[in-house]
Design an enzyme around this catalytic site. Structure first.
Site, PDB file in Angstrom:
ATOM      1  N   ASP A  45      -2.593  -3.735  -2.316  1.00 59.37           N
ATOM      2  CA  ASP A  45      -1.758  -3.549  -1.461  1.00 59.37           C
ATOM      3  C   ASP A  45      -2.476  -3.715  -0.089  1.00 59.37           C
ATOM      4  O   ASP A  45      -3.188  -4.601   0.489  1.00 59.37           O
ATOM      5  CB  ASP A  45      -2.723  -1.895  -1.957  1.00 59.37           C
ATOM      6  CG  ASP A  45      -0.769  -1.044  -1.790  1.00 59.37           C
ATOM      7  OD1 ASP A  45      -0.659  -0.611  -1.232  1.00 59.37           O
ATOM      8  OD2 ASP A  45      -1.398  -0.010  -2.664  1.00 59.37           O
ATOM      9  N   ASP A  99       7.441   2.969  -3.439  1.00 57.46           N
ATOM     10  CA  ASP A  99       6.821   2.859  -4.658  1.00 57.46           C
ATOM     11  C   ASP A  99       8.194   3.557  -5.500  1.00 57.46           C
ATOM     12  O   ASP A  99       8.829   4.693  -4.742  1.00 57.46           O
ATOM     13  CB  ASP A  99       5.637   4.253  -4.631  1.00 57.46           C
ATOM     14  CG  ASP A  99       4.625   3.661  -4.410  1.00 57.46           C
ATOM     15  OD1 ASP A  99       4.078   2.471  -3.788  1.00 57.46           O
ATOM     16  OD2 ASP A  99       3.496   4.614  -4.249  1.00 57.46           O
TER      17      ASP A  99
HETATM   18  C1  GLA Z   1       0.082   2.321  -2.985  1.00 57.19           C
HETATM   19  C2  GLA Z   1       1.040   1.253  -3.827  1.00 57.19           C
HETATM   20  C3  GLA Z   1       1.358   2.371  -5.301  1.00 57.19           C
HETATM   21  C4  GLA Z   1       0.039   2.466  -5.940  1.00 57.19           C
HETATM   22  C5  GLA Z   1      -0.723   3.051  -4.727  1.00 57.19           C
HETATM   23  C6  GLA Z   1      -2.384   3.183  -4.990  1.00 57.19           C
HETATM   24  O1  GLA Z   1       1.505   3.603  -2.592  1.00 57.19           O
HETATM   25  O2  GLA Z   1       2.104   0.741  -3.827  1.00 57.19           O
HETATM   26  O3  GLA Z   1       1.837   1.407  -6.372  1.00 57.19           O
HETATM   27  O4  GLA Z   1      -1.054   0.830  -6.009  1.00 57.19           O
HETATM   28  O5  GLA Z   1      -0.670   2.429  -3.662  1.00 57.19           O
HETATM   29  O6  GLA Z   1      -2.762   4.096  -4.117  1.00 57.19           O
END
Ligand code: GLA
Length: 400
Positions: free
Chosen positions: A148, A203
């Site tokens: 990430d 997301d």
């Molecule tokens: C980010 C990623 C998500 C998830 C969260 C976890 O937002 O894009 O897919 O992994 O972090 O905290």
């Protein structure tokens, strides 16, 4: 002959000295499950073990789902030598035991970290510990790493992902490397030799066509994510995939919406990472996630991402070329009203600009199979007339 061996030796020495991404992994889009969309930080080893069990007992493994991926919040602290350990209250048996359990089911084990100082959930990130973390993952038997991009102020994206790629390579255990920087620095332009898949957007959220505003960031419904894939298909192929995010199938949308979401992810040759609680899979959700004929569109060995051919009156028509000169087509109804569609194969001119393939229904007659009803529905000689319910699809395959 001797020169040949000598040259081969030089090539293999050079390759082992210079780190690279692990080749020949995920030559079709990866399939599996990830904890985040349903459980967020509320995870523990019991849930993960039960999910591995369910993967087998529900038939999902048989349908091709392989990776059991733990997302954010598995972390405990680093020890005095800097090695990371899991949260011992949530994962009392430790990661190696969990990984062994997952492997004993014939499944593969995935984990999550972050290129910055902390993960998005505020846990220890890998910044400055990349080689150590990669070693630890190799010891645990990790097969997949989602990496990430939170808390990375001042870091260069490509450089940071390159460091972890090299760290994984030097640890020696083949790992699928999933880049998760939300498409901000266009990873499709530089990610092909670094990772196996890259997120193209922020997301996903469990909603067909809404946006959720969280203040400093937004999460996106299925149709928004779909629209953000525009122009990216030329960057994907076997071993390097555009990732429109993990699925929300089974997390509360209607069955029509889940079917449309799943169908479109397959048309996009997207990674199929389920994000629901598969321990409590309803029959409706199971029928969607395990439809092997639809999955075969996603997993087609050509690895060519589908494209939007036309749109009008809230209906989009998508095509994806498949091996053996077959095609998948999907009529997506984005509205809530039933739509009557009519598609005259003899008047349309479908061309895939990547492979140069065309659908020429005058010189080639294709049979048509409905991939959701699993019935033959005529051929391309006649006009295709059908009704598509709101937020749903008609998904077909053309074959000789
Ligand atoms: C980010 C990623 C998500 C998830 C969260 C976890 O937002 O894009 O897919 O992994 O972090 O905290």
């Amino acid at each position: 002959m001797k020169i040949k061996y000598f040259l081969a030796l030089i090539v293999s020495t050079v390759l082992s000295v210079y780190a690279q991404k692990f080749e020949n992994l995920v030559l079709t889009p990866p399939m599996g499950w990830n904890s985040w969309n349903h459980f967020a930080c509320e995870i523990n080893e019991k849930i993960i073990r039960e999910t591995a069990d369910a993967m087998v007992s529900t038939g999902m493994k048989d349908a091709g789902y392989l990776y059991i991926n733990i997302d954010d919040c598995w972390h405990g602290e680093r020890d005095s030598l800097g090695f990371i350990h899991p949260d011992s209250s949530r994962f009392p048996s430790g990661m190696k035991a969990l990984s062994d359990y997952i492997h004993s089911k014939g499944l593969k084990f995935g984990i999550y970290s972050d290129a910055g100082w902390k993960t998005c959930g505020g846990k220890p990130g890998s910044r400055g510990y990349e080689y150590q973390d990669a070693l630890q993952y190799a010891k645990w038997g990790v097969d997949y790493l989602k990496y990430d991009w939170c808390n990375t102020d001042g870091l260069n994206t490509e450089g940071a992902y390159l460091t972890m790629r090299d760290a994984l390579h030097s640890a020696g255990r083949p790992v699928v490397f999933s880049l998760c920087e939300w498409g901000n620095s266009k990873p499709w332009l530089w990610g092909k030799n670094i990772g196996h898949l890259w997120r193209t957007t922020g997301d996903i959220t469990n909603c067909f066509d809404c946006v959720v505003d969280h203040g400093s960031w937004k999460s996106w419904g299925i149709m928004y994510i779909l629209d953000m894939q525009e122009g990216l298909r030329i960057y994907a192929g076997p071993g390097y995939w555009n990732d429109p995010d993990m699925m929300e199938v089974g997390n509360g949308m209607s069955l029509n919406e889940d079917r449309a979401h799943f169908s479109m992810w397959c048309m996009l040759a997207a990674p199929l990472i389920a994000g629901n609680d598969i321990r409590t899979l309803s029959d409706g959700t199971k029928n969607i996630l395990t439809n092997k004929e639809v999955i075969a569109v996603d997993q087609d060995s050509l690895g060519i991402q589908g494209f939007k051919y036309s749109s009008g009156d809230s209906v989009e028509v998508w095509f994806k070329p498949l091996q053996n000169n077959e095609w998948a087509a999907c009529f997506l109804n984005r509205s809530l009203k039933i739509k009557q569609i009519s598609f005259d194969w003899n008047k349309e001119n479908v061309i895939d600009t990547i492979s140069g393939r065309k659908i020429n229904s005058q010189s080639n007659l294709y049979k048509i199979r409905n991939l959701w009803t699993k019935k033959e529905v005529g051929n391309t000689e006649k006009i295709l007339n059908a009704e598509v319910p709101g937020h749903d699809v008609l998904m077909i395959k053309l074959y000789k």
